[in-house]
Design a protein around this motif. Structure first.
Motif: not given
Length: 218
Positions: A13-14, A146-147, A175-176, A185-187
C-alpha cells in the motif's frame, strides 16, 4: 554480504524510507528509477511533494531536479501545473487536493457499483485455496488487498519530509491509508541519524515519525 529487500507497492500500500540524507535520497532515486523504467507514463505518474521548510528551497529543488526529465511527472489528469513537482506549501496543497478528488471519485464509483475493495483478494483466495505470502515486516494480513483489485493506471506520491501544514498532512495521511484503492501509493522519506546493527528499530521509526508525521501511516 547485503542483499536487496523487495517490496511491492500494490501489496503493502505505502512505503516509508528513513535514514541519513545521502543514503535516503540515493535509495529513493533507485526506487523511482526502477518504477520509471518498468512502467510507461501511460500506466504510472509520479508526484513529488518536497515542501519541508526545514531545508532550503534551492537545496530541495536541486536535489529533485532530475525528476523533471521523466515523462511520468508530466500532468495527464488535467492538473494545473507544468510538472507534478511541489516544492512549496501552495503546490503541495494543490497536488494533494487533486489526488484526494481522484480518490473520492473512485470511492464514489465503488459505492454506486456496490463493489467491495476486498472482493478481488477474497475471490482469488477462494479459487486457489492459498493465502498470499507476506513479508515478515508487513502489517498483519486481514484478508484484504490494499489496492482493492485496482488495475491501473497508478500514481506514486513521494513525500520528502514534512509535507506542510495540518491540512496537507491530513490529506497525505489519508492518501497513504486509502489511496491504494484508487491506485495512489505514498512513498514517505524521513531523514534520520544512521542506525547501527544494535540500535533498536523503534528508535529510528519514532525519529522518522517526528521528522515526518505522515511516516506513521506508511
Amino acid at each position: 554480504p547485503a542483499v536487496p529487500v523487495t517490496a511491492g507497492l500494490r501489496e503493502v500500500g505505502a512505503l516509508g524510507l528513513a535514514g541519513p540524507r545521502e543514503r535516503l535520497t540515493g535509495l529513493a532515486r533507485s526506487v523511482l528509477a526502477q518504477l520509471a523504467a518498468l512502467h510507461s507514463a501511460d500506466t504510472l505518474e509520479i508526484v513529488l511533494i518536497s515542501a519541508d521548510r526545514s531545508r532550503p528551497l534551492a537545496e530541495r529543488t536541486a536535489e529533485w531536479s532530475w525528476l523533471g526529465w521523466l515523462p511520468q511527472v508530466r500532468p495527464r489528469h488535467g492538473q494545473d501545473c507544468r510538472l507534478l513537482l511541489a516544492h512549496d506549501r501552495e503546490q503541495a496543497t494543490a497536488r494533494a487536493a487533486e489526488l484526494l478528488r481522484r480518490l473520492d471519485d473512485h470511492l464514489g464509483d465503488e459505492a454506486r457499483s456496490g463493489a467491495r475493495p476486498q472482493d478481488t483478494a477474497e475471490d482469488a483466495t477462494a479459487a486457489t485455496g492459498t493465502v498470499r505470502p507476506q513479508p515478515s515486516w508487513a502489517r498483519p494480513d486481514d484478508g484484504t488487498d490494499p489496492a482493492g483489485g485496482f488495475t491501473g493506471p497508478y500514481t506514486v506520491v513521494v513525500v520528502d519530509g514534512d509535507p506542510g501544514g495540518a491540512d496537507v498532512r491530513e490529506a497525505v495521511a489519508r492518501l497513504a491509508l486509502e489511496g491504494p484503492r484508487a491506485g495512489v501509493h505514498v512513498v514517505c522519506l524521513a531523514e534520520t541519524a544512521a542506525a547501527s546493527p544494535t540500535s533498536p528499530v523503534t528508535r529510528t521509526y519514532e525519529a522518522a515519525c517526528a521528522v515526518s508525521p505522515v511516516f506513521r501511516e506508511c
